[in-house]
Structure formats: C-alpha cells, structure tokens
Design a protein around this motif. Structure first.
Motif, PDB file in Angstrom:
ATOM      1  N   CYS A 111      -6.558  -4.133  -1.816  1.00 18.83           N
ATOM      2  CA  CYS A 111      -6.666  -2.705  -2.118  1.00 18.83           C
ATOM      3  C   CYS A 111      -6.770  -2.520  -3.632  1.00 18.83           C
ATOM      4  O   CYS A 111      -6.033  -3.154  -4.384  1.00 18.83           O
ATOM      5  CB  CYS A 111      -5.426  -1.995  -1.575  1.00 18.83           C
ATOM      6  SG  CYS A 111      -5.251  -0.292  -2.139  1.00 18.83           S
ATOM      7  N   CYS A 167      -3.148  -0.999  -4.746  1.00 16.25           N
ATOM      8  CA  CYS A 167      -1.855  -1.682  -4.615  1.00 16.25           C
ATOM      9  C   CYS A 167      -1.976  -3.183  -4.345  1.00 16.25           C
ATOM     10  O   CYS A 167      -0.978  -3.888  -4.367  1.00 16.25           O
ATOM     11  CB  CYS A 167      -1.041  -1.021  -3.501  1.00 16.25           C
ATOM     12  SG  CYS A 167      -1.626  -1.468  -1.850  1.00 16.25           S
ATOM     13  N   CYS A 174      -5.709   1.017   4.063  1.00 17.51           N
ATOM     14  CA  CYS A 174      -4.736   0.183   3.356  1.00 17.51           C
ATOM     15  C   CYS A 174      -3.368   0.396   4.020  1.00 17.51           C
ATOM     16  O   CYS A 174      -2.883   1.517   4.060  1.00 17.51           O
ATOM     17  CB  CYS A 174      -4.664   0.566   1.878  1.00 17.51           C
ATOM     18  SG  CYS A 174      -3.266  -0.274   1.063  1.00 17.51           S
ATOM     19  N   CYS A 183      -0.855   1.896   1.105  1.00 15.80           N
ATOM     20  CA  CYS A 183      -1.142   3.236   0.579  1.00 15.80           C
ATOM     21  C   CYS A 183      -1.212   4.288   1.689  1.00 15.80           C
ATOM     22  O   CYS A 183      -0.983   5.465   1.445  1.00 15.80           O
ATOM     23  CB  CYS A 183      -2.471   3.262  -0.176  1.00 15.80           C
ATOM     24  SG  CYS A 183      -2.504   2.231  -1.638  1.00 15.80           S
TER      25      CYS A 183
END
Ligand SMILES: [Zn+2]
Length: 201
Positions: free
Chosen positions: A175, A178, A195, A198
């Motif tokens: 991602c 993150c 994700c 997230c």
C-alpha cells in the motif's frame, strides 16, 4: 466492451466490423468498430435525450448538481448491499465503474464490503469527496485513459494506457500509504481491491 472508435483519412481502408461511419467536415471519418456487437447507437433529437430508454433510467452524473452529499446519503441509507456493489449500480451513481469504485473507497479509507446503510454521515461525506476527486483526477491526469484518436489502432474504451491506480490491480503489492499488502477478492463477479490496514472498517 471491446468497441473502438477510429479516426480515419478519406483513403484509409475501412476495417472489418465497422458498424457506423461518421463523415466529418474535414473529409476524415470517425468509424465505430464493434466486433462483438455489444454497442448500441440511437439517433435522438437533443431535446429528447433524457426521455430515451437506456438513458432515462440512469442515475445522476457525479459532477452534476443532483449528486450532492444528501443524494449519496439517501441512496446509501436505503441499501442493504455492500458499498462496492452499490457504487457499481448505474441506476444509483453513474459512471463510477469497478476501478474508480475501488479507488474512491481507498481514498475514503472505507472497507468495500461494509453494508451501505451502516455508513456514518462523516464517512459518507468522505466518500462523496473521494468519488469526485478520483473522477476528476482521471479526467485531468494525462497518463490515464484518454481518447487518443490518432493512435493507429484507435481507442478501446475501458482501456488504460498507463497505470496510476493506488489499489486496483495491485494485489500483493505494498500500500502506498501504510505498506500493507493490497488484497483482492472476487465480489459480485468483479475483483475488489483494498488495503486491509487503511480500509479495516
Ligand atoms: Zn494501507
């Protein structure tokens, strides 16, 4: 699906499966090529477009006045479906499609499998904003799918020339926000990408 528009010179040979030809003022031709014949064309007076079958059932355009926060809230609150499925329903929101639905949900940090009716007002606001951002980026970003009539092979709609997606088709890749691995699941017959960190909720 698979249809193409070609912009041909007067002396270019007409390709196979040319279904409609527009003769332009500059002596060139705009040709609609549709091998699988999924395309539909109708000749309609401009005043009658909104009453035409196939058009009148369609939902408001995201950039139109009707598509405000209140509209999005009203359709979400009425639905027991997942957000992802609802966002693809062309009678509720027009023109989002599989890629942009996934991208908008990622930007809004909302899980695609969440039931539409359960979304809080704050998150509906975020989703509304994300839908507009994703679509306006797609239109203005020159690296994304734009109609390029000068291409020798014409333009296939739904085709992206260069990938700029943050989650779409990025299964297993980190991602951008993150670093968690992007996941993919087939949902309602379509691939959904998200994700897991997230978009936990
Ligand atoms: Zn993430």
């Amino acid at each position: 699906m698979t249809g193409k528009f070609l912009y041909l010179n007067a002396d270019d040979e007409l390709p196979k499966h040319s279904q409609a030809i527009f003769y332009l003022d500059n002596d060139r031709r705009l040709v609609f090529r549709d091998q699988r014949q999924f395309g539909v064309m109708k000749l309609v007076g401009s005043g009658d477009i909104s009453r035409t079958k196939g058009i009148r059932e369609l939902a408001p355009e995201p950039f139109g006045e009707e598509f405000g926060f209140d509209y999005l809230k009203s359709i979400l609150k009425k639905s027991r479906r997942s957000l992802k499925t609802l966002l693809l329903d062309q009678t509720k929101i027009l023109g989002l499609g599989n890629i942009y639905a996934a991208e908008a949900l990622f930007r809004a940090r909302i899980n695609p499998f969440k039931t539409a009716a359960q979304l809080s007002s704050a998150r509906i606001e975020r989703l509304h904003q994300s839908i507009l951002e994703v679509l306006s980026d797609a239109i203005t970003d020159s690296s994304t799918s734009r109609i390029n009539l000068e291409q020798p092979d014409g333009f296939s709609y739904g085709e992206a020339f260069e990938r700029f997606w943050r989650v779409y088709e990025r299964e297993g890749e980190p991602c951008f926000k993150c670093g968690a691995k992007i996941r993919r699941e087939v949902h309602g017959g379509r691939s959904t990408y998200w994700c897991p960190r997230c978009q936990r909720r």
